[in-house]
Design a protein around this motif. Structure first.
Motif, PDB file in Angstrom:
ATOM      1  N   UNK A 107       0.756  -1.123  -0.054  1.00 60.65           N
ATOM      2  CA  UNK A 107       0.010  -0.149  -0.163  1.00 60.65           C
ATOM      3  C   UNK A 107       1.042   1.095   0.233  1.00 60.65           C
ATOM      4  N   UNK A 108       0.418   2.148  -0.667  1.00 61.74           N
ATOM      5  CA  UNK A 108       1.262   3.339  -1.011  1.00 61.74           C
ATOM      6  C   UNK A 108       0.243   4.520  -0.830  1.00 61.74           C
ATOM      7  N   UNK A 109       0.613   5.620  -0.372  1.00 62.93           N
ATOM      8  CA  UNK A 109      -0.306   6.872  -0.182  1.00 62.93           C
ATOM      9  C   UNK A 109       0.641   7.834  -1.150  1.00 62.93           C
ATOM     10  N   UNK A 110      -0.335   8.094  -2.181  1.00 60.42           N
ATOM     11  CA  UNK A 110       0.000   9.176  -3.190  1.00 60.42           C
ATOM     12  C   UNK A 110      -0.356  10.612  -3.074  1.00 60.42           C
ATOM     13  N   UNK A 111       0.518  11.506  -3.529  1.00 58.43           N
ATOM     14  CA  UNK A 111       0.112  12.866  -3.477  1.00 58.43           C
ATOM     15  C   UNK A 111       0.477  13.605  -4.668  1.00 58.43           C
ATOM     16  N   UNK A 112       0.555  14.905  -4.745  1.00 62.07           N
ATOM     17  CA  UNK A 112       0.859  15.643  -6.120  1.00 62.07           C
ATOM     18  C   UNK A 112       2.255  15.447  -5.782  1.00 62.07           C
ATOM     19  N   UNK A 113       2.900  14.914  -7.056  1.00 65.54           N
ATOM     20  CA  UNK A 113       4.232  14.643  -7.478  1.00 65.54           C
ATOM     21  C   UNK A 113       4.555  13.181  -7.465  1.00 65.54           C
ATOM     22  N   UNK A 114       3.481  12.441  -7.089  1.00 67.76           N
ATOM     23  CA  UNK A 114       3.962  11.052  -6.899  1.00 67.76           C
ATOM     24  C   UNK A 114       4.244  10.382  -8.266  1.00 67.76           C
ATOM     25  N   UNK A 115       4.874   9.424  -8.546  1.00 74.37           N
ATOM     26  CA  UNK A 115       5.012   8.866  -9.686  1.00 74.37           C
ATOM     27  C   UNK A 115       5.074   7.215  -9.692  1.00 74.37           C
ATOM     28  N   UNK A 116       4.305   6.696 -10.282  1.00 72.64           N
ATOM     29  CA  UNK A 116       4.184   5.414 -10.303  1.00 72.64           C
ATOM     30  C   UNK A 116       4.423   4.369 -11.718  1.00 72.64           C
ATOM     31  N   UNK A 117       5.339   3.563 -11.759  1.00 74.85           N
ATOM     32  CA  UNK A 117       5.649   2.871 -13.109  1.00 74.85           C
ATOM     33  C   UNK A 117       4.716   1.549 -12.423  1.00 74.85           C
ATOM     34  N   UNK A 118       3.829   1.073 -13.629  1.00 81.24           N
ATOM     35  CA  UNK A 118       3.005  -0.025 -13.626  1.00 81.24           C
ATOM     36  C   UNK A 118       3.603  -1.115 -14.590  1.00 81.24           C
ATOM     37  N   UNK A 119       4.325  -2.255 -14.010  1.00 79.98           N
ATOM     38  CA  UNK A 119       4.776  -3.240 -15.260  1.00 79.98           C
ATOM     39  C   UNK A 119       3.417  -3.895 -15.791  1.00 79.98           C
ATOM     40  N   UNK A 120       3.737  -4.423 -17.064  1.00 81.94           N
ATOM     41  CA  UNK A 120       2.572  -5.267 -17.771  1.00 81.94           C
ATOM     42  C   UNK A 120       2.184  -6.277 -16.698  1.00 81.94           C
ATOM     43  N   UNK A 121       0.859  -6.539 -16.441  1.00 85.65           N
ATOM     44  CA  UNK A 121       0.500  -7.515 -15.691  1.00 85.65           C
ATOM     45  C   UNK A 121       0.287  -7.273 -14.343  1.00 85.65           C
ATOM     46  N   UNK A 122       0.741  -5.970 -13.765  1.00 84.40           N
ATOM     47  CA  UNK A 122       0.742  -5.624 -12.345  1.00 84.40           C
ATOM     48  C   UNK A 122      -0.467  -5.646 -11.796  1.00 84.40           C
ATOM     49  N   UNK A 123      -0.786  -6.173 -10.528  1.00 81.30           N
ATOM     50  CA  UNK A 123      -2.065  -6.229  -9.969  1.00 81.30           C
ATOM     51  C   UNK A 123      -2.037  -4.870  -8.974  1.00 81.30           C
ATOM     52  N   UNK A 124      -3.147  -3.851  -9.463  1.00 79.79           N
ATOM     53  CA  UNK A 124      -3.005  -2.660  -8.615  1.00 79.79           C
ATOM     54  C   UNK A 124      -4.588  -2.322  -8.498  1.00 79.79           C
ATOM     55  N   UNK A 125      -4.969  -1.622  -7.568  1.00 82.91           N
ATOM     56  CA  UNK A 125      -5.878  -0.820  -7.243  1.00 82.91           C
ATOM     57  C   UNK A 125      -5.703   0.456  -6.838  1.00 82.91           C
ATOM     58  N   UNK A 126      -6.765   1.543  -6.917  1.00 81.27           N
ATOM     59  CA  UNK A 126      -6.477   2.729  -6.469  1.00 81.27           C
ATOM     60  C   UNK A 126      -7.825   3.322  -6.012  1.00 81.27           C
ATOM     61  N   UNK A 127      -7.594   4.103  -4.757  1.00 78.81           N
ATOM     62  CA  UNK A 127      -8.968   4.622  -4.163  1.00 78.81           C
ATOM     63  C   UNK A 127      -8.495   6.025  -3.731  1.00 78.81           C
ATOM     64  N   UNK A 128      -9.685   6.820  -3.951  1.00 78.51           N
ATOM     65  CA  UNK A 128      -9.631   8.227  -3.122  1.00 78.51           C
ATOM     66  C   UNK A 128     -10.311   8.379  -1.685  1.00 78.51           C
ATOM     67  N   UNK A 129      -9.694   8.039  -1.045  1.00 76.44           N
ATOM     68  CA  UNK A 129     -10.314   8.148   0.515  1.00 76.44           C
ATOM     69  C   UNK A 129     -10.410   9.493   1.240  1.00 76.44           C
ATOM     70  N   UNK A 130      -9.853  10.494   0.349  1.00 73.60           N
ATOM     71  CA  UNK A 130     -10.140  11.897   0.985  1.00 73.60           C
ATOM     72  C   UNK A 130     -11.162  12.614   0.693  1.00 73.60           C
ATOM     73  N   UNK A 131     -11.478  13.911   1.266  1.00 68.12           N
ATOM     74  CA  UNK A 131     -12.626  14.407   0.735  1.00 68.12           C
ATOM     75  C   UNK A 131     -12.520  15.680  -0.232  1.00 68.12           C
ATOM     76  N   UNK A 132     -11.493  15.621  -1.308  1.00 64.76           N
ATOM     77  CA  UNK A 132     -11.142  16.223  -2.392  1.00 64.76           C
ATOM     78  C   UNK A 132     -10.828  15.402  -3.563  1.00 64.76           C
ATOM     79  N   UNK A 133     -11.057  15.884  -4.665  1.00 62.47           N
ATOM     80  CA  UNK A 133     -10.711  15.232  -5.878  1.00 62.47           C
ATOM     81  C   UNK A 133      -9.141  14.708  -5.777  1.00 62.47           C
TER      82      UNK A 133
END
Length: 274
Positions: A107-133
């Motif tokens: 699990x990783x917390x992302x913020x402005x400036x975060x960079x993620x490389x997703x390898x082909x076939x990677x298992x990933x999910x993304x959720x916005x649990x904050x109160x802003x877009x």
């Protein structure tokens, strides 16, 4: 703290003039920030409370190697099945808000400036649990595997972990923040951040095999695209076909910065369309 322009949507008033900087040619396109309105967004399967501005896609006479989305995930939104293509690699770059990424069970917390490389076939999910877009770029490309070379692994980092590397003989006026080693041929695409200080330039007409997607994160410039000089500013997107000449002069008063996609490190296919 770096500034990252992010579209907010909306709709121009009925009084606005229709003439704009939008341009689509055989070798380049300019999508100005004013085009990012509510009526040109797309919904994506398995993404909740999410909309996307699709600014590049593989298409005859347009982008050939990649797709690029500007994503906006409302509070409580996200996806447990984000990527439909197991052969697709990807890059996420966050420009606004916060999100929680689960990548290969970590699990990783992302913020402005975060960079993620997703390898082909990677298992990933993304959720916005904050109160802003949460807003981010999502660049997708079909990974080109090479026999005897292990494919790259997924990783998460942040722009602040990567110092801009000045281009030779520019005294720092032109620099690139690189997120992968350019000599690592396992990677078949680079997504970097290019920075020009006010007055900095590309001092020649670059002409090369790499296809480009450029999203302006900050500042303004006059950019040469083939035979034309166009004004661009934060929020604009440019697509450049392979071998399209390019150059630029950065304006002020702040740095001119863009998120740059390019395809790299592979032999040329010798059959058109293969």
């Amino acid at each position: 703290m770096s500034n990252y322009y992010t579209p907010k949507g909306g709709l121009p008033p009925q009084t606005q003039l229709l003439t704009d900087r939008a341009k689509f040619t055989d070798c380049y396109a300019v999508i100005p920030k004013g085009v990012f309105s509510d009526i040109v967004t797309s919904n994506l399967p398995h993404w909740d409370k999410t909309r996307a501005w699709i600014i590049a896609r593989p298409l005859s006479g347009f982008a050939e190697t990649f797709a690029q989305y500007v994503m906006e995930v409302a509070p409580g939104g996200g996806s447990e099945k984000p990527e439909p293509d197991q052969a697709a690699e990807g890059v996420l770059f966050v420009t606004d808000g916060a999100g929680e990424l689960v990548l290969d069970s970590d699990t990783h917390q992302l913020s402005a400036g975060s960079y993620v490389y997703l390898a082909a076939g990677a298992a990933w999910q993304l959720q916005n649990n904050s109160d802003a877009p949460l807003r981010f770029h999502w660049i997708r490309k079909a990974y080109e595997a090479v026999g005897g070379i292990a494919p790259p692994k997924s990783f998460v980092t942040h722009e602040t972990n990567h110092d801009p590397i000045p281009m030779p003989d520019t005294d720092g006026a032109w620099a690139t923040s690189r997120f992968v080693d350019p000599n690592d041929v396992a990677h078949d695409m680079h997504v970097n951040i290019v920075t020009f200080q006010p007055g900095g330039s590309i001092p020649f007409a670059e002409t090369h095999v790499m296809e480009h997607g450029l999203y302006v994160l900050q500042g303004k410039a006059v950019y040469r695209l083939n035979e034309d000089w166009v004004e661009v500013e934060a929020g604009d997107f440019m697509w450049l076909r392979a071998f399209c000449p390019q150059a630029c002069y950065a304006g002020g008063p702040e740095p001119f910065r863009y998120l740059l996609y390019k395809d790299v490190n592979r032999h040329m296919k010798l059959t058109l369309g293969a």
